[in-house]
Each structure stands twice: as C-alpha cells, then as structure tokens.
Design an enzyme around this catalytic site. Structure first.
Site, short mmCIF file in Angstrom:
data_model
loop_
_atom_site.label_atom_id
_atom_site.label_comp_id
_atom_site.label_asym_id
_atom_site.label_seq_id
_atom_site.Cartn_x
_atom_site.Cartn_y
_atom_site.Cartn_z
N SER A 15 -29.73 -63.48 -11.11
CA SER A 15 -30.73 -63.73 -10.08
C SER A 15 -29.84 -64.67 -9.02
CB SER A 15 -32.06 -64.33 -10.47
OG SER A 15 -32.86 -63.32 -11.17
N GLU A 56 -30.47 -69.98 -7.38
CA GLU A 56 -30.46 -70.28 -8.85
C GLU A 56 -28.76 -70.64 -9.21
OE1 GLU A 56 -33.09 -67.91 -11.09
OE2 GLU A 56 -31.63 -68.12 -12.89
N ARG A 59 -36.23 -72.99 -14.54
CA ARG A 59 -34.93 -72.94 -14.05
C ARG A 59 -34.33 -74.44 -13.86
NH1 ARG A 59 -36.24 -69.50 -16.30
NH2 ARG A 59 -35.93 -67.17 -15.73
#
Ligand code: FAD
Length: 295
Positions: free
Chosen positions: A217, A287, A168
């Site tokens: 998320s 995130e 990520r």
C-alpha cells in the site's frame, strides 16, 4: 559494542553497494556504506551523529532514489533457523522474513501468527511499521521487542504500548534497530494454521497485484476510509508516469515496469496525492518510505 570507524577499518563495511536488489521494487541507487549483519550481536554499533543511517529489512516498504543513500545502510539478514519457540511464544531476530515466522508457527502448532504469511517484510520492519492485515496488527501479538539505539549505544526491551505501536506507526526512530521480537501465540494445530495461511494467500491473490514490482500500500488509510477506495472512485487506476502506474487490481498500489525509475514512482505518488487533495480535501499520507528524495 562496535564503533562505526572500527567496522570500516576492519573492512566489514562495503562502499557504493547497489540497493536495488534488496528492495521489492528492484530499483534505486547505491548506499555510500553498506553493512550486512547476520547476528543480533553484530548490530550493536555506535554510529556518529554526522553519518546518516538507514536500517534495511526486506525492502518491501521502500523506494530508494536513483541518487542512492549518502550514509550507512545496515542490512539485517537473519536465517529462519534462528526462530525459537517455547510455550506458544515465538522469538525471532529482526531480519527473519515474516512468512517464515508464520510457517514455523504453523509447523509447531502455534496459532495467531498466520497473518504474517501475507506480508513480505521482516520481523524488525513489522515492529517499526506495526504491520498488519486481515484484522490483526503486530501490536496484537507482540509480547516485546529488543531494540538498539545506534547513537546512544543503548539496548532496551519494550512492549507494544511502550513502543507506541498504532496504525502503521511506532515511536521508533531511524536511529533504532529492532534486534529481535517475541510474539505471543496461542495453542492451535498445524492443520488449522495451514488452512488460515492458505486463506490469507488466496485473498491476496484475488485482491492484490501479485508477481509485480510494488511495495504494498502506497498510502495509509485515512480515518474511517480506505485510500484505495478513494483513489479508485476518482478514476485514477491506470494513471501512469513513465514506467509506473496505479494498479488496476488495487488502486492503493503503484506497480513498476522493469524500466521505471524510482523518480517516476515518487512523482506518480505525488500526483495521486495532489489529485486526491484537490478533489476531496483529503490529504493522504504515504505509508511507503521514500529514501533519498527531496521532501
Ligand atoms: P523495509 O522496507 O526494509 O523498511 C521499512 C521501514 O522499516 C524503514 O523505515 C526501515 O528503516 C524500517 N526497518 C526495517 N527493519 C528494521 C529493523 N530491524 N529495525 C528498525 N527498523 C527497521 N504491510 C502491512 O502492514 N500489511 C500488509 O498487508 C502488507 N502487504 C504488502 C504486500 C506486498 C506485496 C508488499 C510488497 C508489501 C506489503 N506491506 C504490507 C508492506 C511491508 O511488507 C511492511 O511494511 C513490512 O513490515 C516492511 O518490512 P521490511 O523488512 O520490508 O521493511
């Protein structure tokens, strides 16, 4: 190359445009300047250092504060018809939605890209975030991306290692735009790829809060663990702030009621983070990108 001042003078930049409709949370304030860009060429802009910039894709990983963004929002809007395929490689402009990449690949019997059907972002957002699911990340299938630096007016073409793609993460900054990406597929059949896409969709329906307002998320998974597991184990499912609550379906999602404010989503994220740190010593990193909030 287009200078920012020329775009404004030509009336191609709109003022005080609400950003809520362009995000999956459907909330947030206005952009001081808003520039919708429909071709890769129209993105080759030079922006002065004193104008803050936000590159916007499908807004599926963002929460924009009620006070909005005090700079230029560059919104990539590219049609799936701009996807090209040759020799099991698929090339797409930065604003194309990822599910369309997966579907087009399947139509053309290109394998390896079906995981994109489950990620409601754009090609550019996937490269910037190294988006991934079901064991595959963007870096695994990216041949190269063409990027544009808005401050230097420079174009470059780089592969996944040069882009620093990791979990990520990419080394791209807020000043970089992903103009387009070229993905490496493998020969397959339409039937096999459609079956793979159905499986991705089935898994998501079962494990994620589909049909609700969220941005995927909230936290990155800490090394060797899952943020959702930790939050669930602490009994935080259902914890709420105003109209925002920790999803009962998946503890690493925050769902918003249509009355929720961006600040309630942000404060709930901060409360979960503080609780997890106080009780486990683990510091979760968001995130989701929070835009226009105090750090
Ligand atoms: P945006 O939200 O518009 O922007 C996110 C960041 O990327 C910002 O910093 C923005 O400036 C930057 N950015 C966007 N476009 C460009 C561009 N062209 N050039 C440079 N920078 C750009 N993510 C996963 O990785 N895996 C998942 O399984 C997953 N599941 C999700 C499920 C749901 C229901 C939702 C709502 C989200 C999910 N996400 C998932 C998160 C999100 O879809 C991804 O992070 C996606 O890559 C973001 O793309 P975007 O175009 O929406 O980016």
């Amino acid at each position: 190359m287009i200078e920012f001042a020329d775009l404004v003078a030509a009336g191609r930049v709109r003022k005080d445009v609400p950003l809520a409709p362009f995000t999956t949370y459907r909330r947030g304030g206005v952009a001081a300047w808003y520039y919708p860009a429909t071709t890769p060429e129209s993105l080759e802009i030079l922006v002065p250092p004193d104008v803050p910039v936000l590159v916007l894709g499908r807004g599926s990983n963002l929460v924009v504060a009620s006070r909005g963004f005090p700079g230029l929002v560059i919104h990539l809007q590219h049609a799936p018809s701009e996807i090209t395929i040759d020799d099991s490689h698929l090339e797409a402009p930065g604003g194309v939605p990822l599910p369309q990449v997966a579907r087009r690949a399947a139509d053309e019997a290109v394998g390896g890209l079906s995981f994109f059907v489950g990620i409601p972002g754009s090609v550019g957002g996937a490269v910037r975030m190294n988006a991934g699911c079901h064991g595959t990340e963007t870096r695994d299938v990216l041949a190269h991306a063409t990027t544009w630096n808005l401050r230097r007016g420079e174009k470059s073409r780089r592969g996944p290692d040069e882009l620093g793609l990791a979990y990520r993460h990419s080394d791209l900054t807020d000043d970089d735009i992903v103009l387009s990406a070229r993905f490496r597929g493998v020969p397959s059949t339409t039937e096999a790829e459609e079956a793979a896409m159905r499986e991705v969709s089935r898994w998501r329906r079962h494990h994620q809060p589909g049909g609700t307002l969220n941005a995927g998320s909230v936290f990155r998974n800490p090394e060797g663990d899952a943020a959702g597991r930790i939050i669930d184990e602490l009994g935080l499912k259902g914890l709420s702030r105003g109209g925002a609550h920790v999803s009962h379906r998946h503890a690493n999602f925050i769902e918003a009621h249509p009355t929720a404010t961006p600040e309630e989503i942000h404060d709930l994220m901060a409360e979960v983070r503080a609780t997890v740190e106080a009780r486990t010593g683990i510091r979760l990193e968001p995130e989701i990108r929070f835009v226009g909030f105090d750090a």
